[in-house]
Design an enzyme around this catalytic site. Structure first.
Site, PDB file in Angstrom:
ATOM      1  N   ARG A 141       0.737  -1.520  -0.080  1.00 12.13           N
ATOM      2  CA  ARG A 141      -0.002  -0.305  -0.262  1.00 12.13           C
ATOM      3  C   ARG A 141       0.793   1.557  -0.123  1.00 12.13           C
ATOM      4  O   ARG A 141       1.342   1.197   1.415  1.00 12.13           O
ATOM      5  CB  ARG A 141      -1.040   0.053   0.982  1.00 12.13           C
ATOM      6  CG  ARG A 141      -2.106   1.275   1.586  1.00 12.13           C
ATOM      7  CD  ARG A 141      -2.548   1.198   2.849  1.00 12.13           C
ATOM      8  NE  ARG A 141      -3.411   2.129   3.125  1.00 12.13           N
ATOM      9  CZ  ARG A 141      -2.655   3.460   3.845  1.00 12.13           C
ATOM     10  NH1 ARG A 141      -1.874   2.867   4.737  1.00 12.13           N
ATOM     11  NH2 ARG A 141      -3.506   4.385   3.707  1.00 12.13           N
ATOM     12  N   HIS A 183      -2.775  10.991   0.246  1.00 13.44           N
ATOM     13  CA  HIS A 183      -2.071  10.477   1.512  1.00 13.44           C
ATOM     14  C   HIS A 183      -1.190  12.035   2.351  1.00 13.44           C
ATOM     15  O   HIS A 183      -0.109  11.893   2.510  1.00 13.44           O
ATOM     16  CB  HIS A 183      -1.144  10.009   1.710  1.00 13.44           C
ATOM     17  CG  HIS A 183      -0.935   9.335   3.199  1.00 13.44           C
ATOM     18  ND1 HIS A 183      -1.167   8.411   3.698  1.00 13.44           N
ATOM     19  CD2 HIS A 183      -0.385   9.601   4.200  1.00 13.44           C
ATOM     20  CE1 HIS A 183      -0.024   7.412   5.191  1.00 13.44           C
ATOM     21  NE2 HIS A 183      -0.059   8.938   5.193  1.00 13.44           N
ATOM     22  N   GLU A 230      -6.565   8.446   6.638  1.00 19.21           N
ATOM     23  CA  GLU A 230      -6.542   9.383   7.605  1.00 19.21           C
ATOM     24  C   GLU A 230      -7.320  10.964   7.003  1.00 19.21           C
ATOM     25  O   GLU A 230      -6.488  11.869   7.686  1.00 19.21           O
ATOM     26  CB  GLU A 230      -5.464   9.612   8.395  1.00 19.21           C
ATOM     27  CG  GLU A 230      -5.096   7.877   8.530  1.00 19.21           C
ATOM     28  CD  GLU A 230      -3.609   7.914   9.702  1.00 19.21           C
ATOM     29  OE1 GLU A 230      -3.162   8.829   9.607  1.00 19.21           O
ATOM     30  OE2 GLU A 230      -3.211   7.163   9.713  1.00 19.21           O
ATOM     31  N   ASN A 260      -6.936   2.617  10.381  1.00 23.57           N
ATOM     32  CA  ASN A 260      -5.466   2.486  10.875  1.00 23.57           C
ATOM     33  C   ASN A 260      -5.645   2.584  12.234  1.00 23.57           C
ATOM     34  O   ASN A 260      -6.141   3.582  13.240  1.00 23.57           O
ATOM     35  CB  ASN A 260      -5.213   3.734  10.197  1.00 23.57           C
ATOM     36  CG  ASN A 260      -4.642   3.667   8.532  1.00 23.57           C
ATOM     37  OD1 ASN A 260      -4.900   2.970   8.211  1.00 23.57           O
ATOM     38  ND2 ASN A 260      -4.195   5.098   8.318  1.00 23.57           N
ATOM     39  N   TYR A 287      -3.219   2.978  15.440  1.00 18.88           N
ATOM     40  CA  TYR A 287      -2.126   3.169  17.053  1.00 18.88           C
ATOM     41  C   TYR A 287      -2.441   3.150  18.505  1.00 18.88           C
ATOM     42  O   TYR A 287      -1.938   3.004  19.030  1.00 18.88           O
ATOM     43  CB  TYR A 287      -1.895   4.347  16.726  1.00 18.88           C
ATOM     44  CG  TYR A 287      -0.962   4.000  14.838  1.00 18.88           C
ATOM     45  CD1 TYR A 287       0.305   3.005  15.116  1.00 18.88           C
ATOM     46  CD2 TYR A 287      -1.445   4.799  13.911  1.00 18.88           C
ATOM     47  CE1 TYR A 287       0.511   3.048  13.759  1.00 18.88           C
ATOM     48  CE2 TYR A 287      -0.837   4.701  12.521  1.00 18.88           C
ATOM     49  CZ  TYR A 287       0.164   3.994  12.597  1.00 18.88           C
ATOM     50  OH  TYR A 287       1.075   3.328  10.617  1.00 18.88           O
ATOM     51  N   GLU A 309      -3.220   0.345   7.905  1.00 21.64           N
ATOM     52  CA  GLU A 309      -2.006   0.625   8.926  1.00 21.64           C
ATOM     53  C   GLU A 309      -1.470   0.569  10.750  1.00 21.64           C
ATOM     54  O   GLU A 309      -3.182   0.009  11.318  1.00 21.64           O
ATOM     55  CB  GLU A 309      -1.584   2.172   9.034  1.00 21.64           C
ATOM     56  CG  GLU A 309      -0.891   2.485   8.182  1.00 21.64           C
ATOM     57  CD  GLU A 309      -1.435   4.481   7.827  1.00 21.64           C
ATOM     58  OE1 GLU A 309      -0.558   4.378   9.413  1.00 21.64           O
ATOM     59  OE2 GLU A 309      -1.404   4.823   7.202  1.00 21.64           O
TER      60      GLU A 309
HETATM   61  O1  IFM Z   1       3.430   8.051   9.795  1.00 20.39           O
HETATM   62  C1  IFM Z   1       2.114   7.823   9.828  1.00 20.39           C
HETATM   63  C2  IFM Z   1       1.444   8.197   8.722  1.00 20.39           C
HETATM   64  O2  IFM Z   1       1.454   8.595   7.715  1.00 20.39           O
HETATM   65  C3  IFM Z   1       0.090   7.653   8.685  1.00 20.39           C
HETATM   66  N1  IFM Z   1      -0.761   7.083   9.850  1.00 20.39           N
HETATM   67  C4  IFM Z   1      -0.040   7.317  11.038  1.00 20.39           C
HETATM   68  C5  IFM Z   1       1.475   6.813  10.957  1.00 20.39           C
HETATM   69  C6  IFM Z   1       2.600   7.119  11.975  1.00 20.39           C
HETATM   70  O3  IFM Z   1       2.422   8.098  12.487  1.00 20.39           O
END
Ligand code: IFM
Length: 445
Positions: A74, A118, A163, A285, A287, A351
């Site tokens: 990706r 992006h 995002e 995504n 985190y 992600e």
């Molecule tokens: O590096 C970023 C990415 O560009 C978008 N999602 C989160 C990642 C980590 O912060």
């Protein structure tokens, strides 16, 4: 511990974070060139002028992907490389670069998964008002259609936006990302025009035929109250609204959340129908989990525009180098929540990954924290699948250490270490761990 047959294992990157070559091949400036060259905006004064020099080293990077055993890659297309004026004819040198990359991937049986946007908006479009301006949505759809015409014979997986929360809220009200504004109202308009651009782009690409799949990627975060006190519960509802439902609801229900009291005069008749275009997949995504409490109102940059009385709360969990608490259960929770509240759309983790303070010693990078992080998150994804979530794939962020936006090169997310002096690539221990996972289609015992 195996995943369903055909599960898509991949890695992910983004154009400005890895390509470099900002003045080559007819590329124009993006908002990130401007922002990163503005003193004080990026740690260490770093910028993406060279980054990982992927523009020249893509063949080596594709070989690293093949070594990882991934079936998917990706990556994002740089709008200012493909359409330097933000409108009109495509730049052939830009098309050629991506065509060469795509052909190198296909030659290794790696399926390209394209993200159209992006975060690197052509500066010329920011000068015309950027995402708070409705016309930017139209410009995006035209760019998407033009690129689709040239690449859809070789690319069949299309993500419109990565995002949009970051593009709108971090860019226009938190001021932490390009273009660095701190205007609550502008960020809400930007969010809407990003959503509108997504819907218009899908319509325009679908109208051109082919057998592609279309979707979008959101950064989602389970959002909890720090306590059972009604004001904290209310703060969590509003924080969830701004981070998650502001995007999920229009995309998947064709409505905006009505509990946030947001302005709506920029929304035209028919916009929500456009935004609610059928999705072939939703990219998630993940985190971290967000925990909040009610606080006093404050001025200044904010990630909660028009709701300036919310504070984040830490729980004392171990953190990554980003300062993000590690919470693999949060991945399970967000996948289960999306599957429950927005049923019927196949999901991909587009992600997930972690920055740690990696050190290269004697030519090796031992990163046990990242291996443990990935193992725990893969296991959470597997539990979600076991509980009925239609999760079809997982893309580790990131293939390479790269330009981590406002943090510059100070945070390393890669499976592959990059020495920024020599640009030498060195697979970390986590790369070898991930290669075991992709080849076994499951977690090693
Ligand atoms: O590096 C970023 C990415 O560009 C978008 N999602 C989160 C990642 C980590 O912060």
């Amino acid at each position: 511990m195996s995943f369903p047959e055909g599960f898509a294992w991949g890695t992910a990157t983004a154009s400005y974070q890895i390509e470099g070559a900002v003045d080559e091949g007819g590329r124009s400036k993006s908002i990130w060139d401007t922002f990163s060259h503005t003193p004080g905006k990026v740690d260490g004064g770093d910028n993406g002028d060279v980054a990982d020099d992927h523009y020249h080293r893509y063949a080596e990077d594709v070989q690293h992907m093949a070594d990882l055993g991934v079936g998917w890659y990706r990556f994002s297309l740089a709008w200012p490389r493909l359409q330097p004026d933000g409108r009109g004819a495509l730049n052939e040198a830009g098309v050629d670069f991506y065509a060469r990359l795509i052909e190198a991937l296909l030659a290794k049986d790696i399926t390209p998964w394209v993200t159209l946007y992006h975060w690197d908006l052509p500066q010329v479009l920011e000068d015309a008002g950027g995402w708070p301006e409705r016309d930017t949505a139209q410009r995006f759809a035209e760019y998407a259609a033009a690129v689709y015409e040239r690449l859809s014979d070789r690319v069949t997986a299309w993500t419109t936006l990565n995002e949009p929360w970051c593009s709108s809220i971090l860019g226009y009200s938190a001021g932490a990302h390009a273009p660095g504004l701190t205007d609550d109202g502008a960020s809400i308009k930007a969010a809407h025009h990003l959503m509108l651009g997504h819907g218009l782009a899908i319509d325009a690409m679908r109208a051109r035929g082919g057998d592609s799949v279309f979707g979008i990627t959101l950064n989602l975060s389970p959002t909890d109250a720090a306590s059972g006190a009604p004001e904290d519960v209310d703060a969590a509802r509003r924080a969830d609204g701004l981070a998650n439902r502001l995007f999920l609801d229009p995309l998947l229900k064709g409505t905006y959340p009505d509990d946030l009291g947001l302005p709506s005069d920029h929304i035209a008749d028919g916009d929500l129908e456009t935004i609610n275009a059928d999705l072939d997949f939703l990219g998630v995504n993940y985190y971290f989990r967000t925990v909040v409490r009610k606080a006093a109102e404050k001025d200044g940059p904010t990630i909660w525009p028009l709701h300036r009385d919310i504070d984040p709360v830490e729980r004392g969990l171990p953190k990554t180098e980003m300062g993000w608490e590690i919470d693999a259960q949060g991945l399970y929770d967000i996948l289960a929540r999306v599957a429950r509240d927005y049923p019927g759309v196949p999901l991909y983790v587009t992600e997930n990954g972690a920055a740690f303070a990696d050190v290269k010693t004697n030519g090796a990078v031992h990163d046990p924290d990242r291996v443990e992080y990935l193992r725990a998150h893969f296991a959470a994804a597997q539990r979600a699948i076991g509980d009925g979530v239609d999760l079809r794939g997982y893309f580790v962020w990131s293939l390479l250490d790269n330009f981590e936006w406002a943090y510059g090169f100070s945070k390393r997310f890669g499976l592959i270490h990059v020495d920024y002096e020599t640009l030498k690539r060195t697979p970390k221990d986590s790369a070898r761990f991930y290669a075991q996972v992709t080849r076994a289609n499951g977690l090693p015992g």
